[in-house]
Design an enzyme around this catalytic site. Structure first.
Site, mmCIF file in Angstrom:
data_model
loop_
_atom_site.group_PDB
_atom_site.id
_atom_site.type_symbol
_atom_site.label_atom_id
_atom_site.label_comp_id
_atom_site.label_asym_id
_atom_site.label_seq_id
_atom_site.Cartn_x
_atom_site.Cartn_y
_atom_site.Cartn_z
ATOM 1 N N GLU A 1 -38.448 15.332 -44.375
ATOM 2 C CA GLU A 1 -37.305 14.949 -45.199
ATOM 3 C C GLU A 1 -37.146 13.426 -45.212
ATOM 4 O O GLU A 1 -37.402 12.750 -44.221
ATOM 5 C CB GLU A 1 -36.046 15.591 -44.614
ATOM 6 C CG GLU A 1 -34.761 15.254 -45.341
ATOM 7 C CD GLU A 1 -33.523 15.771 -44.635
ATOM 8 O OE1 GLU A 1 -32.518 16.016 -45.330
ATOM 9 O OE2 GLU A 1 -33.539 15.914 -43.388
ATOM 10 N N LYS A 58 -31.721 20.411 -51.484
ATOM 11 C CA LYS A 58 -31.078 20.769 -50.221
ATOM 12 C C LYS A 58 -29.730 21.409 -50.520
ATOM 13 O O LYS A 58 -28.951 20.902 -51.339
ATOM 14 C CB LYS A 58 -30.902 19.507 -49.365
ATOM 15 C CG LYS A 58 -30.424 19.762 -47.950
ATOM 16 C CD LYS A 58 -30.439 18.458 -47.156
ATOM 17 C CE LYS A 58 -30.032 18.657 -45.714
ATOM 18 N NZ LYS A 58 -30.092 17.384 -44.941
ATOM 19 N N CYS A 85 -33.934 20.738 -43.290
ATOM 20 C CA CYS A 85 -33.166 20.254 -42.147
ATOM 21 C C CYS A 85 -31.884 21.068 -41.910
ATOM 22 O O CYS A 85 -31.950 22.174 -41.380
ATOM 23 C CB CYS A 85 -32.881 18.766 -42.339
ATOM 24 S SG CYS A 85 -32.501 17.876 -40.806
#
Length: 289
Positions: A44, A118, A152
């Site tokens: 990321e 995300k 993440c």
């Protein structure tokens, strides 16, 4: 069926040109290619390295990162076509309708490019960078099976991985970027939990190094890992491979999908099959509906 995967512990360091960025990326790509990898995972926010091209007088900000989108996509599309590998090109910040999104990219060997924004945004991303959350989740079909990409913070939410498994994903790729031990271990521990809960593989990696002139990227704490369910056919601790903490390197491992199917049916525990869907949501039914 087996899938060979590589995960890059990308070293963030100040650069002076896009060509330097491209050369560093190519180094990792060629390394993975030499190992015969079929999938390569970058972390990321690794394209924030491009912001280090600014100087103390004229620093580049996160709002300028979307200006590199075309160059980034062209570079990684070329890598995928040339090598025949599927490349999860970490995440890159994009602007859509005047909003910033943290977007993971999947580059196919045939030149296609797919995106997964995300879904869960950390307070720092919201407060300091003004990021918006993605609005949709999808599964990606490849010639090696179905995969999901959860970035993440996303992996810390069990519901979304349940959905991924219900839709047929056997491998979850998790590009990550954490600046300290606390953040790193939150992601790492929940990757293990998601692998156990859903009897899937999780491939995770993070940034290492430092960008001395890029706000909120001055510290990185990262390590790549290939994580399995915890059962007899798999390595102890559910850990197939991991890198050296905070080193510049890649790791490579083979994922045997047949072992997933075996433990789901006849494992020491059968966590996916034994869900109490009379007490809590059955994501299979939700997806089918």
């Amino acid at each position: 069926m087996k899938i060979r995967v590589s995960a890059v512990q990308y070293k963030l360091q100040n650069i002076k040109s896009f060509e330097e960025f491209a050369k560093q990326c190519e180094h990792y790509i060629r390394n993975a290619e030499e190992y015969g990898a079929e999938f390569v995972l970058f972390p990321e926010f690794f394209t924030t390295q491009l912001l280090s091209m600014g100087d103390g007088q004229n620093p580049l900000t996160i709002n300028e990162l979307p200006g590199f989108t075309e160059q980034y996509r062209d570079l990684f599309r070329t890598f995928a076509v040339q090598t025949g590998m599927h490349i999860i090109g970490g995440t890159h910040v994009m602007r859509k309708e005047d909003k910033l999104y943290n977007v993971a990219h999947l580059f196919y060997p045939d030149g296609r490019v797919e995106e997964q924004a995300k879904l869960h945004i950390t307070p720092t991303e919201v407060q300091e960078w003004g990021m918006d959350k993605g609005e949709s989740f999808r599964i990606f079909d490849t010639d090696k099976g179905k995969i999901a990409i959860l970035t993440c913070y996303d992996i810390e939410f069990p519901e979304i991985v349940r959905m991924a498994k219900a839709q047929g994903a056997d491998v979850i790729f998790c590009p990550s970027c954490t600046d300290d031990r606390h953040g790193f271990h939150r992601v790492r521990y929940t990757c293990h939990a998601r692998a156990i809960e859903n009897q899937v593989y999780v491939v995770v990696t993070g940034t290492v190094g430092s960008l001395t002139n890029v706000d909120f990227m001055r510290a990185n704490f990262g390590q790549a890992a290939v994580i399995t369910p915890n059962d007899i056919p798999f390595p102890p601790k559910g850990l197939m491979a991991e890198g050296e903490l905070n080193d510049d390197m890649i790791i490579t491992a083979d994922l045997d999908l047949s072992l997933l199917y075996e433990v789901r049916e006849r494992g020491s525990v059968t966590t996916w099959r034994d869900r109490r869907t009379d007490l809590y949501p059955d994501w299979n039914s939700t997806v089918e509906g």
